[in-house]
Design a protein around this motif. Structure first.
Motif, mmCIF file in Angstrom:
data_model
loop_
_atom_site.group_PDB
_atom_site.id
_atom_site.type_symbol
_atom_site.label_atom_id
_atom_site.label_comp_id
_atom_site.label_asym_id
_atom_site.label_seq_id
_atom_site.Cartn_x
_atom_site.Cartn_y
_atom_site.Cartn_z
ATOM 1 N N ARG A 1 0.882 -1.177 -0.025
ATOM 2 C CA ARG A 1 0.045 -0.024 -0.073
ATOM 3 C C ARG A 1 1.090 1.267 0.117
ATOM 4 O O ARG A 1 0.353 2.187 -0.693
ATOM 5 N N THR A 2 1.852 1.412 0.842
ATOM 6 C CA THR A 2 2.806 2.552 0.819
ATOM 7 C C THR A 2 3.512 2.542 -0.590
ATOM 8 O O THR A 2 3.773 3.675 -1.079
ATOM 9 N N THR A 3 3.830 1.511 -1.185
ATOM 10 C CA THR A 3 4.465 1.670 -2.339
ATOM 11 C C THR A 3 3.478 2.285 -3.586
ATOM 12 O O THR A 3 4.157 3.018 -4.159
ATOM 13 N N ARG A 4 2.331 1.710 -3.456
ATOM 14 C CA ARG A 4 1.336 2.133 -4.612
ATOM 15 C C ARG A 4 1.105 3.720 -4.166
ATOM 16 O O ARG A 4 0.984 4.318 -5.195
ATOM 17 N N ARG A 5 1.247 4.151 -2.823
ATOM 18 C CA ARG A 5 0.882 5.422 -2.643
ATOM 19 C C ARG A 5 2.171 6.260 -3.312
ATOM 20 O O ARG A 5 1.974 7.316 -3.569
ATOM 21 N N ARG A 6 3.340 5.922 -2.885
ATOM 22 C CA ARG A 6 4.664 6.646 -3.345
ATOM 23 C C ARG A 6 4.659 6.807 -4.554
ATOM 24 O O ARG A 6 4.698 7.803 -5.228
ATOM 25 N N ASP A 7 4.253 5.870 -5.390
ATOM 26 C CA ASP A 7 4.375 5.417 -6.962
ATOM 27 C C ASP A 7 3.121 6.556 -7.529
ATOM 28 O O ASP A 7 3.460 7.292 -8.609
ATOM 29 N N ALA A 8 2.009 6.664 -6.863
ATOM 30 C CA ALA A 8 0.776 7.706 -7.361
ATOM 31 C C ALA A 8 1.665 9.092 -7.355
ATOM 32 O O ALA A 8 1.191 9.879 -8.104
ATOM 33 N N LEU A 9 2.072 9.422 -6.099
ATOM 34 C CA LEU A 9 2.678 10.869 -5.959
ATOM 35 C C LEU A 9 3.668 11.123 -6.682
ATOM 36 O O LEU A 9 3.770 12.219 -7.368
#
Length: 103
Positions: free
Chosen positions: A4-12
């Protein structure tokens, strides 16, 4: 949780990813001027309008706003006019890019 953290970082990070190609290479001269001379005048008017921010001193803004009021135009219109004339002067060779000061 890590996924979830990785997806959020990638989205940002995607927000700040460059979407337009950066002109570079032997086809451009100093300050992006074509080495063969001035491009067609219509080339400055093609493409979409992209908003860019520039930092100005309060005094510069006040002066530009006063001029804009005097001529009945917006600050944006006045700045676009000034930038267009600057680009045209660079293309015409009346301004030497090497002499531009740094601030």
């Amino acid at each position: 949780m890590g996924d979830r953290t990785t997806r959020r970082r990638d989205a940002l990070e995607a927000i700040f990813r460059r979407t337009e190609p950066t002109p570079a290479g032997p086809e451009t001269g100093p300050v992006g001027l074509p080495p063969a001379g001035r491009p067609e005048p219509t080339s400055l008017q093609t493409g979409r309008t992209i908003s860019v921010g520039i930092g100005l001193k309060e005094g510069e803004i006040a002066f530009l706003d006063a001029v804009a009021r005097q001529v009945g135009r917006s600050r944006n219109a006045l700045l676009r006019y000034a930038v267009r004339r600057f680009i045209e002067a660079l293309q015409a060779g009346t301004i030497d890019p090497e002499t531009l000061g740094r601030e």
